[in-house]
Scaffold this motif. Structure first.
Motif, PDB file in Angstrom:
ATOM      1  N   SER A 132      47.891  36.555  45.626  1.00 34.58           N
ATOM      2  CA  SER A 132      48.763  37.412  43.865  1.00 34.58           C
ATOM      3  C   SER A 132      49.849  36.267  44.019  1.00 34.58           C
TER       4      SER A 132
ATOM      5  N   ASP B 265      48.177  38.041  51.403  1.00 28.22           N
ATOM      6  CA  ASP B 265      48.229  39.056  50.682  1.00 28.22           C
ATOM      7  C   ASP B 265      49.240  38.721  49.393  1.00 28.22           C
TER       8      ASP B 265
ATOM      9  N   GLN C 236      50.901  43.133  44.165  1.00 27.89           N
ATOM     10  CA  GLN C 236      49.673  43.954  44.514  1.00 27.89           C
ATOM     11  C   GLN C 236      48.082  44.415  43.744  1.00 27.89           C
TER      12      GLN C 236
ATOM     13  N   TYR D 113      53.895  49.735  47.118  1.00 25.64           N
ATOM     14  CA  TYR D 113      54.070  48.156  47.301  1.00 25.64           C
ATOM     15  C   TYR D 113      54.013  48.168  48.206  1.00 25.64           C
TER      16      TYR D 113
ATOM     17  N   TYR E  60      40.626  40.972  47.705  1.00 26.30           N
ATOM     18  CA  TYR E  60      41.784  40.346  46.693  1.00 26.30           C
ATOM     19  C   TYR E  60      40.817  39.699  45.398  1.00 26.30           C
TER      20      TYR E  60
ATOM     21  N   SER F  69      42.446  39.634  42.368  1.00 29.67           N
ATOM     22  CA  SER F  69      43.932  39.131  42.335  1.00 29.67           C
ATOM     23  C   SER F  69      44.116  38.074  41.744  1.00 29.67           C
TER      24      SER F  69
ATOM     25  N   GLN G 175      48.449  48.542  43.927  1.00 33.95           N
ATOM     26  CA  GLN G 175      49.625  48.655  44.195  1.00 33.95           C
ATOM     27  C   GLN G 175      50.065  50.495  43.028  1.00 33.95           C
TER      28      GLN G 175
END
Length: 203
Positions: free
Chosen positions: A194, A190, A174, A182, A94, A97, A177
């Protein structure tokens, strides 16, 4: 007639867990504290979206913790450096993100400080998630264990990872993705990493 709802205490629960909490928030809410520890449940595991697909993170518990051990008495095992592994996994998954760095300092202590009991660890994480999701919630703990409830909605098993759910939340971007498509109903982190402060709008 139902008079309240009983929820389990999970490790970094999925999106459906928080959606259900919000739906039940008009009732009197209880967190199950008196149950015997059920193995292979979401009480010590969660699923995130990693660079190689879905990744399950498990908090190890000390040997001897079984179905006759009270959940609140189950101790976390530090025989392996799982905290470092979980933190590295969250960062790898992440860091790119939109909001990971925004929340990084909130989550880091949970992967540095050693907690003795799994219940206490999950409870502090739960309080943090409620705060970050801007979900004010009042709840009590169960005083004794009841196998079934006739007067309360019981979510102790229905929200567990082993039960297939048809729940579909609103989609959001995501990190992986484009590579894996997805992935629905992962750990709420998560969604949080995001969408940040807008996360609760997606469930």
């Amino acid at each position: 007639m139902e008079n309240g709802a009983v929820f389990p205490l999970f490790y970094l629960p999925n999106v459906e867990f928080f959606k259900t909490l919000r739906e039940q928030n008009k009732e009197q809410l209880f967190i199950e504290k008196q149950e015997h520890y059920p193995k292979q449940s979401s009480r010590n595991r969660t699923t995130i979206a990693g660079p190689n697909g879905k990744l399950q993170l498990t908090v190890p518990v000390q040997k001897g913790s079984n179905t006759h051990t009270a959940y609140k008495d189950v101790k976390i095992s530090y025989a392996d450096d799982w905290q470092r592994i979980h933190w590295l996994s969250l960062g790898t998954s992440y860091r790119s993100s939109a909001y990971f760095e925004f929340y990084e300092d909130d989550f880091r202590p949970f992967y540095e400080k050693k907690f003795n009991y799994l219940f206490d660890y999950n409870l502090e994480l739960f309080h943090l998630l409620l705060k970050l999701l801007k979900m004010p919630l009042n709840f009590d703990f169960t005083d004794d264990y009841q196998k079934t409830y006739t007067d309360k909605n019981d979510f102790r098993e229905s929200l567990n990872w082993k039960n297939q759910s048809s729940y579909q939340h609103k989609t959001y971007y995501q990190v992986f993705q484009d590579k894996y498509g997805y992935q629905n109903n992962l750990s709420v982190v998560d969604l949080l990493f995001s969408q940040g402060p807008q996360a609760s709008r997606f469930f």
